[in-house]
Design an enzyme around this catalytic site. Structure first.
Site, PDB file in Angstrom:
ATOM      1  N   LYS A  92       0.706  -1.280   0.082  1.00 52.31           N
ATOM      2  CA  LYS A  92       0.065   0.114   0.225  1.00 52.31           C
ATOM      3  C   LYS A  92       0.899   1.242  -0.095  1.00 52.31           C
ATOM      4  O   LYS A  92       0.521   2.196  -0.555  1.00 52.31           O
ATOM      5  CB  LYS A  92      -0.845   0.029   1.197  1.00 52.31           C
ATOM      6  N   GLU A 114      -9.964   5.633   3.099  1.00 53.33           N
ATOM      7  CA  GLU A 114     -10.896   4.567   3.552  1.00 53.33           C
ATOM      8  C   GLU A 114      -9.914   3.261   3.972  1.00 53.33           C
ATOM      9  O   GLU A 114      -8.707   3.285   3.250  1.00 53.33           O
ATOM     10  CB  GLU A 114     -11.781   4.024   2.497  1.00 53.33           C
ATOM     11  N   SER A 381       1.924  -9.739  -0.727  1.00 51.78           N
ATOM     12  CA  SER A 381       1.651  -8.126  -0.668  1.00 51.78           C
ATOM     13  C   SER A 381       1.492  -7.690   0.683  1.00 51.78           C
ATOM     14  O   SER A 381       1.610  -6.383   0.802  1.00 51.78           O
ATOM     15  CB  SER A 381      -0.081  -8.044  -1.327  1.00 51.78           C
TER      16      SER A 381
END
Lengths: 399, 269
Positions: A92, A114, A381
């Site tokens: 991210k 969010e 990830s």
């Protein structure tokens, strides 16, 4: 950058994408598009971002070969792209730092975000702290309970976390509330959307900030084995880590691109978040894409053990890649994901995020299908620290 | 052929007064109760009706409409009930549907326009449909003779105002503030400026909504706009009333007060 096979005219990917938003947001989306396009062409911006990635994110992320895990994947070679080793523990941060630098360029002082699992919220709060921005994170009340550790992390980083009590109290409703905030405060505020969904330019821009995953991995794999992998696998909720690793391989037509969706209790039970596998085309959160919806066009609540995949939409480029057959999407159940979660932990000493465990479960299946000559590249990830409580409950480990 | 909505604005413009437009979500508080409430609005002097198509993810709505929509959806409101509500009231006043885009797309763009008109409806307000994405909707509404009401915002550029106005018919919905629907203490001065900017690019009727709830606010808007839109204030009355009869009476009273306030003003366009 290689020529993408997807058409991006006006933010469309075939019939998908576009902008379905109130007029109030159009000027901000236009401003963002211009800022982003000029940043793409600005060597200074690119230098600044690369420098941050080198000295702050910890890029390039390494490749780890999972030799013991391979036994559970039909003996196929398993190469893990270690985005879990990035600062804040997931992919991210790639997108967040890119957008946060854009925010500074645009002169805005406040970001909203969010979050589902909390990874994007933590990354956003981190970037806000680093660059001196005010940060408000919307998180479904249900998710604040599932991911209480990440809530505390965001608060420690100086962000306000707003629990969202409407609707299903998960990621979808957090996005609704963030959009309401944005419509109201758009002059001063940037909505730092965390995935490749939403109105143009988000699907394109967020993808481009994550392409670095695939660009690095493509070179690393070639250097390691002297050829491209047979398949690239990644989990898909909104689809940001998947598109990031897929995109640089789009023109390599012999490389299979496989997205693993959250199958929850099983797609046939209706309790899942496998949007492409079990959904239909529609419009959600400003973009046309596959959506879990009923006959009236009402969004159906999604279900997954993984908060980060618990979303009834998906990035529009994935919808397009599915329809043209360039990428394939499969569903992985909660139980399959948790089995892979446990296996990777015990065979490699790497505790993955439960989101990522879906990709690992997919690798176990695809590896068995392709056999020991196959090489699979998996986007690892995120790390699983945030999921320790959920996993302990699942496996009956007393806390 | 003109729609009843277009006829209404011809009439109100010739008498130099603003039209009062009231909003209520279909199926709220119940399917029949909604129709009763709408009839009370019309009896109290509301000139045109917007029927909301409740949607699971109403990103442009504040808490009042969110709660009402959720209640309606829990009771099983679908397109069928929305169309039935249109049929039940469209002979009494020009009627529009206000809906997020996905339910239209799911119903079938062409079918939605066809069934709206077949049930006596005049048009549809589409707050999240951008003109760039509206080609199929343009075709369907032209084919079936329905009005297309697009929404513009304070942040909309003059260039876009022109584009959106060109595609709109019936009226143009000017959102009075940057934000979601709801009851507000005052109407921003921005609304007046927005209407003035619109007047320079279009002679189509312009209605102002978002945050208009009291007779004073309606009076103020009626000085410069062709239409005054009130939604959350009516819904709040229904939510707070202990019985449907009391809700009906209070809604009628508010409609009367709003209508009387508007009648005192001459629209200076």
């Amino acid at each position: 950058m290689s020529a993408p096979v997807t058409s991006e005219i006006l933010g469309h990917f075939g019939p998908y994408g576009g902008r379905f938003v109130p007029e109030a947001l159009i000027s901000a989306l236009d401003e963002l598009t211009v800022a982003y396009e000029s940043a793409l062409a600005d060597p200074e911006f690119q230098r600044e971002l690369s420098e941050l990635h080198r000295t702050y994110t910890g890029r390039p992320s390494i490749i780890t070969e999972a030799k013991r895990f391979s036994e559970h994947a039909g003996g196929a070679r398993i190469l893990l792209k270690r985005e879990d080793l990035n600062h804040t523990g997931s992919h991210k941060i790639n997108n967040v730092l890119g957008q946060a630098l854009l925010v500074k360029k645009m002169g805005k002082k406040r970001i909203i975000a969010e979050t589902g699992a909390g990874q994007h919220g933590v990354a956003s709060a981190t970037a806000a702290a680093l660059l001196g921005l005010e940060c408000v994170v919307y998180m479904g009340e249900e998710d604040t309970k599932r991911q209480s550790l990440n809530v505390a992390r965001m608060k420690l980083l100086g962000a306000d976390v707003v629990p969202v009590t409407q609707g299903s109290k998960t990621l979808k409703d957090a996005i609704n509330e963030a959009m309401r905030d944005w419509v109201t405060n758009v002059e001063t505020t940037h909505y730092l959307l965390g995935t490749v969904a939403g109105p143009h330019p988000f699907p394109t821009m967020v993808r481009d900030f994550h392409r670095i995953i695939g660009v690095e991995a493509r070179e690393q794999v070639q250097a390691l084995i002297g050829r491209l992998p047979d398949a690239v696998l990644a989990c898909v909720g909104g689809g940001s880590n998947a598109i990031g690793i897929f995109h640089p391989f789009l023109d390599d037509v012999d490389v299979r691109l496989i997205g693993l969706e959250a199958g929850g209790s099983g797609v046939l039970t209706g309790l899942h978040a496998a949007t492409i596998t079990g959904g239909t085309p529609g419009v959600l959160h400003g973009t046309r894409t596959y959506v879990l919806q009923d006959e009236s066009g009402q969004t159906i609540e999604s279900h997954s053990i993984s908060a980060g995949l618990d979303y009834p939409g998906v990035g529009p480029e994935h919808a397009y890649l599915n329809d043209i057959g360039r990428a394939e999407y499969r569903a992985i159940t909660d139980d399959e994901a948790m089995e892979a979660f446990s296996l990777l932990s015990k065979t490699e000493g790497i505790i993955p995020a439960i989101e990522t465990a879906h990709a690992l479960a997919g690798a176990m299946k695809v590896g068995r299908e392709l056999g020991p000559d196959a090489v699979l590249l998996i986007n690892l990830s995120g790390r699983g620290d945030k999921d320790v409580q959920t996993a302990a409950n699942y496996f009956g480990i007393p806390l | 052929m003109t729609t009843p909505l277009e006829d209404l604005f011809v009439k109100t413009r010739s008498s130099q007064r603003a039209a009062l437009i009231g909003y209520m979500p279909a199926g709220f508080p119940t399917q029949d109760g909604c129709i009763e409430i709408i009839k009370a609005m019309i009896a109290g002097g509301v000139d045109a009706i917007e029927i909301g198509f409740p949607y699971s993810d109403p990103v442009m709505d504040g808490p009042v409409i969110q709660v009402a929509s959720e209640q309606s959806l829990r009771q099983g409101t679908t397109a069928r009930e929305v169309m039935a509500t249109v049929a039940a009231v469209s002979e009494l006043a020009p009627t529009l549907i206000m809906t997020y885009w996905n339910p239209i797309e799911r119903y079938g763009v062409e079918n939605f326009a066809r069934d709206l008109v077949a049930n006596g409806g005049s048009g549809v307000i589409t707050p999240d449909l951008t003109v760039e994405e509206s080609d199929p909707w343009m075709q369907a509404t032209v084919e079936h003779g329905a009005n297309r009401v697009f929404v513009v915002a304070l942040s909309t550029s003059d260039e876009r105002l022109k584009k959106v106005s060109t595609n709109s018919s019936g009226f143009i919905y000017a959102a009075s503030l940057m934000g979601v629907t709801g009851v507000r203490d005052s109407v921003t001065s921005g609304a007046k400026d927005l209407v003035a900017r619109l007047r320079r690019v279009t002679d189509k009727p312009i209605a102002v909504g978002l945050g208009v709830s009291t007779p004073d606010q309606a009076r103020e808007v009626a000085q410069y706009a062709d239409g005054v839109i009130v939604g959350s204030a009516f819904i709040k009355l229904v939510q707070e009333a202990p019985t449907l009869d009391i809700a009906v009476a209070r809604v009628r009273e508010l409609a009367q007060a709003l209508s009387a306030a508007i009648a005192e003003e001459v629209v200076r366009s």
